[in-house]
Design an enzyme around this catalytic site. Structure first.
Site, PDB file in Angstrom:
ATOM      1  N   SER A  66       0.958  -1.271   0.160  1.00  0.00           N
ATOM      2  CA  SER A  66      -0.210  -0.016  -0.042  1.00  0.00           C
ATOM      3  C   SER A  66       0.803   1.300  -0.103  1.00  0.00           C
ATOM      4  CB  SER A  66      -1.171   0.167   1.206  1.00  0.00           C
ATOM      5  OG  SER A  66      -1.955   0.943   0.986  1.00  0.00           O
ATOM      6  N   GLU A 120      -1.964  -3.047  -7.914  1.00  0.00           N
ATOM      7  CA  GLU A 120      -3.207  -3.410  -6.639  1.00  0.00           C
ATOM      8  C   GLU A 120      -3.629  -1.956  -6.373  1.00  0.00           C
ATOM      9  OE1 GLU A 120      -3.362  -3.061  -3.258  1.00  0.00           O
ATOM     10  OE2 GLU A 120      -1.687  -1.847  -3.113  1.00  0.00           O
ATOM     11  N   HIS A 163      -4.872  -5.740  -0.806  1.00  0.00           N
ATOM     12  CA  HIS A 163      -5.729  -5.327   0.176  1.00  0.00           C
ATOM     13  C   HIS A 163      -6.865  -6.320   0.457  1.00  0.00           C
ATOM     14  CE1 HIS A 163      -3.935  -1.404  -0.271  1.00  0.00           C
ATOM     15  NE2 HIS A 163      -4.184  -1.197   0.891  1.00  0.00           N
TER      16      HIS A 163
END
Length: 299
Positions: free
Chosen positions: A109, A202, A272
């Site tokens: 992330s 992602e 995630h």
């Protein structure tokens, strides 16, 4: 690319925050996991700091990370969580001692800032689960992190086929991470070079038209013209407007990349999600996308 030394029993892993604060008593699963692998744990000074959304000031977060980089007894740095804030402290770091004594940096992330910056410097890093997610992480998410850190087995994946997959074979260095972060780093000293690379993507909690805008930006910046392949991880909790965009995240990526003759894997278990399996950025990998499965093998 330089590979940090593999961990061995007795080594120490530091847990720090480079972004969002972590003020809850939620680290026991992560500490227990590390200890089950025979590792020691050091809790960084940023854990528990509380400055609005952030784990202290930019200077405090940079100081904690710097201390772990400079401490020869720390063999890996595990970022506790993402959120936002790593980009605010990246330019405060001095990597001189890191270059003399490289170590694994782990997270995903917002930690994509560190992955990208380290990649431009020529160092591998690990995209994988973070301490706050250990309690809900899948068995494979935890085991692939162990394999990545200890280096005692070859990391490889056989993934079920996806109807959107674009078949083919390719090999190249694996780069990437969170699409929003990669987009935000374009034009900076931390932006990755995608030439002849395999790109992993992602994202979380983005509007679909934002996904389109970011993919178009990658394309206009030349990031897609010279890549060898794409691995698409989870696109979690995507949002839409009252007037729908008309495509989901996978279809947006498919549309933007349709002119390129490269293999593409969709729905890879990373991002995630609970089954967030580890990827070693900077490693050379081979991918074989066929009708039966998608195979990924790390060097």
């Amino acid at each position: 690319m330089i590979t940090p030394p593999s961990l061995k029993k007795g080594d120490t892993v530091a847990i720090v925050s480079t972004a969002r604060k972590n003020i809850d008593d939620n680290l026991k699963p992560a500490i227990d996991l590390l200890k089950s692998w025979g590792l020691e744990v050091k809790i960084g000074s940023t854990i528990g700091l509380d400055l609005d959304q952030l784990a202290g000031t930019d200077e405090q977060r940079a100081k904690d990370f710097q201390e772990q980089m400079d401490n020869p007894n720390i063999k890996a740095i595990w970022c506790v969580r993402g959120g936002y804030g790593t980009v605010r402290m990246i330019d405060l770091l001095d990597f001189t001692k890191f270059k003399q004594n490289p170590k694994w940096v782990i997270g995903f992330s917002d930690v994509t800032v560190l992955h990208s910056h380290l990649n431009t410097m020529g160092y591998k890093s690990i995209h994988g689960i973070m301490p706050i997610s250990v309690g809900k992480a899948s068995k494979l998410a935890k085991e692939t992190l162990r394999v990545s850190l200890f280096g005692d087995e070859r990391l490889e994946y056989d993934i079920l086929p996806h109807p959107m997959n674009k078949l083919g074979v390719a090999s190249g260095e694996l780069v990437g991470g969170n699409l929003s972060i990669l987009y935000s780093l374009l034009g900076s000293s931390s932006a990755i070079d995608c030439h002849d690379k395999i790109l992993f993507l992602e994202d979380l909690d983005e509007y679909l038209y934002h996904i389109d805008r970011m993919m178009i930006n990658l394309k206009r910046n030349g990031c897609l013209e010279s890549i060898k392949g794409i691995i698409v991880g989870s696109m979690t909790k995507m949002k839409d407007n009252d007037i729908p965009w008309g495509k989901d995240a996978g279809q947006i990526i498919e549309d933007v990349t349709k002119q390129y003759n490269i293999p593409i894997i969709y729905n890879f278990p990373a991002g995630h999600i609970q089954d967030n399996r580890s990827l070693i950025f900077g490693s050379k990998i081979s991918i074989d996308v066929n009708a039966e499965c998608s195979k990924i093998v790390f060097e």
